[in-house]
Motif scaffolding. Structure first.
Motif, mmCIF file in Angstrom:
data_model
loop_
_atom_site.group_PDB
_atom_site.id
_atom_site.type_symbol
_atom_site.label_atom_id
_atom_site.label_comp_id
_atom_site.label_asym_id
_atom_site.label_seq_id
_atom_site.Cartn_x
_atom_site.Cartn_y
_atom_site.Cartn_z
ATOM 1 N N PRO A 75 -8.948 -7.162 2.341
ATOM 2 C CA PRO A 75 -10.400 -7.306 2.527
ATOM 3 C C PRO A 75 -10.976 -8.516 1.786
ATOM 4 C CG PRO A 75 -9.826 -5.032 2.003
ATOM 5 C CD PRO A 75 -8.597 -5.850 1.764
ATOM 6 N N GLY A 78 -10.583 -11.450 3.925
ATOM 7 C CA GLY A 78 -11.562 -11.431 5.008
ATOM 8 C C GLY A 78 -12.927 -11.915 4.551
ATOM 9 N N VAL A 79 -13.332 -11.475 3.362
ATOM 10 C CA VAL A 79 -14.617 -11.905 2.809
ATOM 11 C C VAL A 79 -14.607 -13.408 2.534
ATOM 12 C CG1 VAL A 79 -16.139 -11.709 0.803
ATOM 13 C CG2 VAL A 79 -15.163 -9.646 1.831
ATOM 14 N N ASP A 82 -14.896 -15.337 5.819
ATOM 15 C CA ASP A 82 -16.253 -15.266 6.371
ATOM 16 C C ASP A 82 -17.201 -16.247 5.689
ATOM 17 O OD1 ASP A 82 -15.989 -13.369 8.391
ATOM 18 O OD2 ASP A 82 -16.216 -11.681 7.012
ATOM 19 N N ASP A 235 -22.317 -5.742 3.691
ATOM 20 C CA ASP A 235 -21.282 -5.987 4.706
ATOM 21 C C ASP A 235 -20.283 -4.829 4.746
ATOM 22 O OD1 ASP A 235 -22.463 -8.364 5.334
ATOM 23 O OD2 ASP A 235 -20.969 -9.624 4.321
ATOM 24 N N ILE A 236 -19.827 -4.423 3.575
ATOM 25 C CA ILE A 236 -18.833 -3.343 3.503
ATOM 26 C C ILE A 236 -19.432 -2.033 3.988
ATOM 27 C CG2 ILE A 236 -17.423 -1.971 1.932
ATOM 28 C CD1 ILE A 236 -17.061 -4.503 0.241
ATOM 29 N N ILE A 403 -19.418 -10.592 10.347
ATOM 30 C CA ILE A 403 -18.391 -10.247 9.358
ATOM 31 C C ILE A 403 -17.026 -10.181 10.043
ATOM 32 C CG2 ILE A 403 -19.916 -9.117 7.711
ATOM 33 C CD1 ILE A 403 -19.168 -6.438 8.942
ATOM 34 N N LEU A 406 -13.940 -9.869 7.796
ATOM 35 C CA LEU A 406 -13.809 -8.539 7.215
ATOM 36 C C LEU A 406 -13.319 -7.539 8.255
ATOM 37 C CD1 LEU A 406 -14.249 -7.246 4.472
ATOM 38 C CD2 LEU A 406 -16.593 -6.701 5.164
ATOM 39 N N SER A 409 -9.627 -8.276 8.893
ATOM 40 C CA SER A 409 -8.787 -8.017 7.724
ATOM 41 C C SER A 409 -8.311 -6.577 7.739
ATOM 42 C CB SER A 409 -9.562 -8.300 6.430
ATOM 43 O OG SER A 409 -10.568 -7.336 6.193
#
Length: 495
Positions: A75, A78-79, A82, A235-236, A403, A406, A409
């Motif tokens: 993750p 992924g962040v 982004d 986002d999460i 995202i 994310l 990911s």
């Protein structure tokens, strides 16, 4: 070179369509990934136990604990992707930056130094974890690139189909060429053979990744975003409350668990359960399955014209699960009389290779079943990845958040974690059944290998189809979402 690439890129960009150079260029990245991924999937457990000399129990824990670390760094990658802004885009630069380190680390993973048993475990754990982290650094941006390579879901589906033709081609290359290359490059020494063969595959993967970087382009522009903790938290929160994403992650996890168990057990099944099987037959079984999967992926574009993606995945996974289960009840020596197609001996770069049997004369029934099950397994793999990009578009439409990194990911994490769980389970089951490498196996250990080869992955594959029953983001909804997103972007462009 850049001139003719640009011409081809522009040829079909209207309505989100891409040129064939870019479609193929993107697909080469998954060929590169699978020269590693399928090497690990099909041969790593065997390599660690029968070549490097580590116990199956130790290997199973290396697989599992390394994936616990991936729960953090996947993750994070992924962040980072982004929030990356360069002249090459958000995702492409990572392919450029990490292609060479990924290749070098893969080679050293199979270097097999002469160490004490304890240091062998440490070396395997360190190199496996390092390669997994570099796989994350390359593959999450690579997968995210598909979501921004075109604004059209239909075009992303085409790109995904081509991508997985190359992905399965990578699996075919490994199963078809690793055994003869290992013999040719190692002179009968498996340690040297694996080391030199991986050097060749690592060099190929590095070059292919660089070609992917050179031939692709990001077209869905990222929005301005901040990297503060509040933004990341939102986002999460958005991600973990998105039902279609949760279903895809679960389905992907159990699918890759099944694939890892099945593919990792193939070599054990033929070595210990079906004695007397020739190397040519084993290669034919594996390569035939991969060619059938490639054919299945090639038919994906045709199938989605008549069937909704979700329903297609459900039915094909059930068919594939039945095909996986049948060998549990079929005598592995049972054959069917059919004509075969066989080539003569050949050479690659001056290396003498064994003959290739694409369809052996009088093949075993398990060979025929493997072809049918593998064909059914092809389209779902490609379609699930297009669904991840659909979910990224859905989140952008519903929550006004981009995202993509994310979202994908999680796809890569479920892929790697599923492979780790499958490898851990296979190693532990072999241990519980009393498996001893390079020895005659007991009836109990043979039965354990048979379960890994058939019933256990079959149940998991059917479970994937059941999970997809609850995925409700339909093709019709995606067309409406894309239309609204296009209208929003058109309205935001200053006149």
């Amino acid at each position: 070179m850049n001139g003719w690439i640009s011409e081809f890129r522009m040829s079909k960009e209207q309505n989100g369509r891409l040129g064939w150079v870019e479609r193929i260029g993107y697909g080469l990245g998954d060929l590169a990934s699978n020269l590693y991924f399928q090497m690990f999937n099909m041969f790593l457990l065997f390599y660690y136990t029968d070549v490097f000399g580590i116990s199956a129990a130790a290997v199973s824990w290396i697989f599992l604990l390394s994936r616990v670390w991936d729960a953090v760094n996947d993750p994070v990658m992924g962040v980072i992707a982004d929030r990356t802004r360069t002249r090459w885009g958000s995702f492409r630069p990572f392919i450029l930056w990490f292609a060479i380190p990924f290749g070098v680390a893969g080679y050293f993973m199979f270097y097999s130094p002469d160490l004490s048993p304890g240091w062998k475990i440490a070396y395997a754990a360190l190199t496996y974890t390092l390669v997994s982290m570099l796989y994350t650094a390359v593959n999450i941006p690579y997968s995210g690139l598909m979501a921004v390579i075109s604004p059209s879901s239909a075009e992303r589906a085409r790109v995904s189909s081509i991508r997985f033709i190359f992905a399965f081609l990578g699996g075919w290359v490994i199963v078809q060429f690793l055994p003869p290359l290992k013999e040719s490059l190692g002179g009968g020494d498996d340690v040297i053979g694996f080391r030199n063969t991986m050097l060749l595959f690592a060099a190929m993967a590095t070059i292919l990744f660089l070609l992917t970087f050179a031939t692709t382009k990001e077209r869905v522009a990222p929005e301005a975003t901040t990297s503060d903790r509040k933004q990341l938290g939102e986002d999460i929160k958005t991600l973990v409350t998105t039902r279609p994403w949760l279903i895809l992650v679960f389905a992907g996890l159990i699918n890759l668990t099944a694939v890892a168990i099945k593919n990792g057990s193939n070599i054990f099944y033929f070595k210990y359960v079906v004695p007397g099987t020739s190397d040519v037959e084993v290669a034919s079984f594996g390569s035939g399955g991969w060619m059938a999967m490639i054919l299945g992926v090639m038919c994906t574009g045709l199938l989605i014209k008549f069937f909704e993606k979700r329903k297609l995945i459900i039915w094909l996974t059930i068919i594939g699960g039945i095909g996986m289960a049948l060998p549990y009840w079929i005598d592995p020596g049972l054959r069917i009389t059919m004509p075969g197609v066989e080539t003569g001996a050949y050479s690659i770069f001056g290396l003498e290779m064994t003959s290739v049997v694409f369809f052996p004369e009088n093949p075993r029934w398990i060979y025929i079943i493997n072809l049918l099950g593998s064909f059914a397994a092809g389209p779902p793999v490609a379609l699930v990845w297009t669904m991840y990009t659909d979910v990224a578009a859905f989140i952008r439409w519903k929550h006004n958040r981009r995202i993509t990194g994310l979202v994908v990911s999680a796809a890569v994490f479920s892929q790697k974690f599923g492979m780790a769980i499958g490898g851990w389970f296979a190693g532990m089951l072999l241990t519980w059944c009393g498996f001893k490498a390079n020895m005659e196996q007991t009836d109990t250990s043979k039965h354990g290998i048979l379960l890994l080869f058939s019933l256990i992955p079959a149940v998991l594959i059917v479970g994937q189809g059941v999970a997809m029953f609850f995925y409700r983001l339909t093709d019709g909804q995606m067309r409406e979402i894309e239309k609204e997103l296009d209208e929003q972007e058109a309205a935001s462009v200053p006149v």
